[in-house]
Design a protein around this motif. Structure first.
Motif, PDB file in Angstrom:
ATOM      1  N   LEU A 134      -4.741   2.484 -15.775  1.00  0.00           N
ATOM      2  CA  LEU A 134      -3.319   2.516 -16.131  1.00  0.00           C
ATOM      3  C   LEU A 134      -2.462   2.842 -14.915  1.00  0.00           C
ATOM      4  O   LEU A 134      -1.392   2.249 -14.710  1.00  0.00           O
ATOM      5  N   ASP A 135      -2.919   3.793 -14.077  1.00  0.00           N
ATOM      6  CA  ASP A 135      -2.184   4.111 -12.854  1.00  0.00           C
ATOM      7  C   ASP A 135      -2.153   2.908 -11.913  1.00  0.00           C
ATOM      8  O   ASP A 135      -1.125   2.623 -11.275  1.00  0.00           O
ATOM      9  N   LEU A 136      -3.269   2.210 -11.819  1.00  0.00           N
ATOM     10  CA  LEU A 136      -3.348   1.029 -10.963  1.00  0.00           C
ATOM     11  C   LEU A 136      -2.374  -0.041 -11.441  1.00  0.00           C
ATOM     12  O   LEU A 136      -1.622  -0.628 -10.651  1.00  0.00           O
ATOM     13  N   ARG A 137      -2.366  -0.280 -12.739  1.00  0.00           N
ATOM     14  CA  ARG A 137      -1.461  -1.296 -13.308  1.00  0.00           C
ATOM     15  C   ARG A 137       0.003  -0.926 -13.081  1.00  0.00           C
ATOM     16  O   ARG A 137       0.829  -1.779 -12.743  1.00  0.00           O
ATOM     17  N   GLU A 138       0.308   0.359 -13.263  1.00  0.00           N
ATOM     18  CA  GLU A 138       1.689   0.818 -13.056  1.00  0.00           C
ATOM     19  C   GLU A 138       2.113   0.622 -11.608  1.00  0.00           C
ATOM     20  O   GLU A 138       3.246   0.194 -11.327  1.00  0.00           O
ATOM     21  N   ALA A 139       1.217   0.906 -10.671  1.00  0.00           N
ATOM     22  CA  ALA A 139       1.535   0.743  -9.255  1.00  0.00           C
ATOM     23  C   ALA A 139       1.790  -0.718  -8.912  1.00  0.00           C
ATOM     24  O   ALA A 139       2.736  -1.047  -8.176  1.00  0.00           O
ATOM     25  N   VAL A 140       0.961  -1.597  -9.461  1.00  0.00           N
ATOM     26  CA  VAL A 140       1.141  -3.033  -9.202  1.00  0.00           C
ATOM     27  C   VAL A 140       2.470  -3.506  -9.786  1.00  0.00           C
ATOM     28  O   VAL A 140       3.237  -4.230  -9.135  1.00  0.00           O
ATOM     29  N   ALA A 141       2.753  -3.109 -11.032  1.00  0.00           N
ATOM     30  CA  ALA A 141       3.990  -3.533 -11.697  1.00  0.00           C
ATOM     31  C   ALA A 141       5.226  -3.011 -10.971  1.00  0.00           C
ATOM     32  O   ALA A 141       6.274  -3.668 -10.959  1.00  0.00           O
ATOM     33  N   ALA A 142       5.103  -1.846 -10.330  1.00  0.00           N
ATOM     34  CA  ALA A 142       6.234  -1.259  -9.611  1.00  0.00           C
ATOM     35  C   ALA A 142       6.445  -1.876  -8.239  1.00  0.00           C
ATOM     36  O   ALA A 142       7.378  -1.507  -7.526  1.00  0.00           O
ATOM     37  N   GLY A 143       5.564  -2.814  -7.858  1.00  0.00           N
ATOM     38  CA  GLY A 143       5.705  -3.480  -6.569  1.00  0.00           C
ATOM     39  C   GLY A 143       5.158  -2.699  -5.399  1.00  0.00           C
ATOM     40  O   GLY A 143       5.536  -2.951  -4.245  1.00  0.00           O
ATOM     41  N   ALA A 144       4.247  -1.757  -5.662  1.00  0.00           N
ATOM     42  CA  ALA A 144       3.731  -0.892  -4.602  1.00  0.00           C
ATOM     43  C   ALA A 144       3.028  -1.662  -3.493  1.00  0.00           C
ATOM     44  O   ALA A 144       2.990  -1.205  -2.341  1.00  0.00           O
ATOM     45  N   VAL A 145       2.470  -2.824  -3.807  1.00  0.00           N
ATOM     46  CA  VAL A 145       1.745  -3.597  -2.791  1.00  0.00           C
ATOM     47  C   VAL A 145       2.426  -4.935  -2.504  1.00  0.00           C
ATOM     48  O   VAL A 145       1.863  -5.796  -1.834  1.00  0.00           O
ATOM     49  N   GLY A 146       3.656  -5.091  -2.988  1.00  0.00           N
ATOM     50  CA  GLY A 146       4.308  -6.384  -2.855  1.00  0.00           C
ATOM     51  C   GLY A 146       3.744  -7.365  -3.874  1.00  0.00           C
ATOM     52  O   GLY A 146       3.395  -6.982  -4.999  1.00  0.00           O
ATOM     53  N   ARG A 147       3.612  -8.618  -3.481  1.00  0.00           N
ATOM     54  CA  ARG A 147       3.036  -9.614  -4.399  1.00  0.00           C
ATOM     55  C   ARG A 147       1.522  -9.595  -4.278  1.00  0.00           C
ATOM     56  O   ARG A 147       0.985  -9.791  -3.193  1.00  0.00           O
ATOM     57  N   PRO A 148       0.799  -9.340  -5.389  1.00  0.00           N
ATOM     58  CA  PRO A 148      -0.664  -9.364  -5.330  1.00  0.00           C
ATOM     59  C   PRO A 148      -1.187 -10.741  -4.937  1.00  0.00           C
ATOM     60  O   PRO A 148      -0.688 -11.760  -5.419  1.00  0.00           O
ATOM     61  N   GLU A 236      -9.716  -2.990  -6.463  1.00  0.00           N
ATOM     62  CA  GLU A 236      -8.682  -2.893  -5.423  1.00  0.00           C
ATOM     63  C   GLU A 236      -7.789  -4.115  -5.508  1.00  0.00           C
ATOM     64  O   GLU A 236      -8.269  -5.248  -5.589  1.00  0.00           O
ATOM     65  N   VAL A 237      -6.486  -3.874  -5.499  1.00  0.00           N
ATOM     66  CA  VAL A 237      -5.504  -4.962  -5.483  1.00  0.00           C
ATOM     67  C   VAL A 237      -4.914  -5.036  -4.081  1.00  0.00           C
ATOM     68  O   VAL A 237      -4.406  -4.037  -3.554  1.00  0.00           O
ATOM     69  N   VAL A 238      -4.998  -6.215  -3.484  1.00  0.00           N
ATOM     70  CA  VAL A 238      -4.464  -6.460  -2.148  1.00  0.00           C
ATOM     71  C   VAL A 238      -3.185  -7.279  -2.296  1.00  0.00           C
ATOM     72  O   VAL A 238      -3.196  -8.350  -2.919  1.00  0.00           O
ATOM     73  N   GLY A 239      -2.106  -6.771  -1.729  1.00  0.00           N
ATOM     74  CA  GLY A 239      -0.832  -7.464  -1.840  1.00  0.00           C
ATOM     75  C   GLY A 239      -0.232  -7.799  -0.487  1.00  0.00           C
ATOM     76  O   GLY A 239      -0.807  -7.496   0.565  1.00  0.00           O
ATOM     77  N   THR A 240       0.930  -8.411  -0.521  1.00  0.00           N
ATOM     78  CA  THR A 240       1.610  -8.799   0.713  1.00  0.00           C
ATOM     79  C   THR A 240       2.121  -7.596   1.502  1.00  0.00           C
ATOM     80  O   THR A 240       2.404  -7.716   2.701  1.00  0.00           O
ATOM     81  N   ASP A 241       2.222  -6.419   0.839  1.00  0.00           N
ATOM     82  CA  ASP A 241       2.750  -5.236   1.523  1.00  0.00           C
ATOM     83  C   ASP A 241       1.750  -4.086   1.626  1.00  0.00           C
ATOM     84  O   ASP A 241       2.098  -3.008   2.115  1.00  0.00           O
ATOM     85  N   GLY A 242       0.532  -4.277   1.133  1.00  0.00           N
ATOM     86  CA  GLY A 242      -0.441  -3.186   1.187  1.00  0.00           C
ATOM     87  C   GLY A 242      -1.496  -3.340   0.112  1.00  0.00           C
ATOM     88  O   GLY A 242      -1.627  -4.400  -0.508  1.00  0.00           O
TER      89      GLY A 242
END
Length: 332
Positions: A134-148, A236-242
């Protein structure tokens, strides 16, 4: 004070026994009123211990007026008949995955529930209730890593189930990741390519490359049932920003026998104990209102469609497209 929710439990193996224990000790306002297991001795023992009725047939349990809602943990081929009986009886049901052994079976549940006009079915994809996921999903939805753009998943068991097959590695184990990915990212799985190293016996480990949204996001899924050292789940989710990765629960560090590290859970019941507790709490709350929560019958059906494509890919050695499906009105 309202009467407790009467719960019938079908299947008292490892998962069923764990759910019974959680219901009795950690889900207030519920009572296990009836049980059924193909092993009559195990069913009788549980019934006596719980002061519950032992049903000789799962459909008899569903029809029991003392049962308000049903938990299905019996072998996979029995799921369809029991879940359909629950829908016909208007009783909420939590069914462990898979919803049916084929996509054709899970489609029957979707059709029956749609005809009933209300959600009654919850599929046991417990990772949706896990605090780390749930924490991981929230971080992704909040844009923490940019676009996955990439997701890396690891799913390791200490030992395979004695009945494990090449296909069940996908249908019964990898299916958790195949459900988590669209839930985590908000997209749809559109293709899957599953491979396994050359070897004898069970084709384990298996490695899948999963496409979401036509390849806009790629995910790797490693499933290794005979990893020996314990039950290990990573994402692990890798995005455009982290990047952002879930951390296994627990902070203890042990120094034993010349080595230092964190303990690895022995099996899924230990790793996801809190997820199961939260899942059953939410399910019981919804069942008291005559409804359902968590993963829907449609989610279970979509997971079956993706799993079927994964099995086809494993046998063919080729990437397989997942057919697009129109979401029924009930699940929109």
């Amino acid at each position: 004070m309202s009467a407790p929710l009467g719960v019938g439990v079908v299947g008292l193996g490892a998962m069923g026994a764990s759910h019974v224990d959680t219901l009795v000790t950690q889900v207030p306002g519920t009572a296990v009123t009836a049980v059924h297991d193909a092993d009559a001795g195990r069913g009788a023992e549980a019934a006596a211990r719980l002061s519950a009725r032992e049903a000789t047939d799962p459909l008899d349990l569903v029809a029991d007026p003392g049962v308000d809602a049903v938990v299905v943990c019996s072998p996979d081929p029995t799921h369809l008949e029991i879940v359909l009986a629950c829908v016909r009886a208007g009783k909420p049901v939590l069914c462990e995955k898979p919803l049916g052994v084929t996509a054709e079976e899970s489609a029957q549940v979707v059709e029956a529930e749609s005809a009933a006009g209300r959600r009654l079915v919850t599929v046991g994809f417990m990772r949706r209730f896990d605090p780390a996921y749930l924490d991981l999903r929230e971080a992704v939805a909040a844009g923490a890593v940019g676009r996955p753009v990439l997701v890396h998943n690891v799913h390791r068991n200490a030992a395979p189930h004695p009945a494990a097959t090449d296909e069940s590695v996908v249908v019964n184990s990898m299916v958790h990741e195949l459900d988590v990915l669209p839930w985590l990212l908000g997209g749809a799985v559109t293709g899957v390519h599953v491979r396994a190293p050359q070897g004898e016996g069970l084709r384990d480990p298996q490695l899948a490359v999963v496409e979401l949204d036509g390849g806009r996001v790629l995910a790797s899924v490693e499933v290794y049932l005979a990893a020996r050292y314990g039950y290990d789940i990573r994402c692990e989710v890798v995005g455009t920003d982290g990047t952002v990765a879930l951390r296994p629960p627990g902070t203890l560090v042990h120094a034993v026998a010349g080595s230092q590290g964190t303990p690895v859970p022995a099996d899924f019941r230990i790793r996801f104990a809190e997820a199961y507790r939260r899942e059953l709490l939410a399910w019981a709350g919804a069942a008291r209102e005559g409804g359902a929560t968590g993963a829907t019958a449609w989610d279970g059906h979509v997971a079956n469609l993706v799993s079927a494509a994964g099995v086809q890919s494993l046998h063919s050695g080729q990437s397989v497209a997942v057919p697009a499906a129109s979401v029924p009105e009930l699940y929109r």
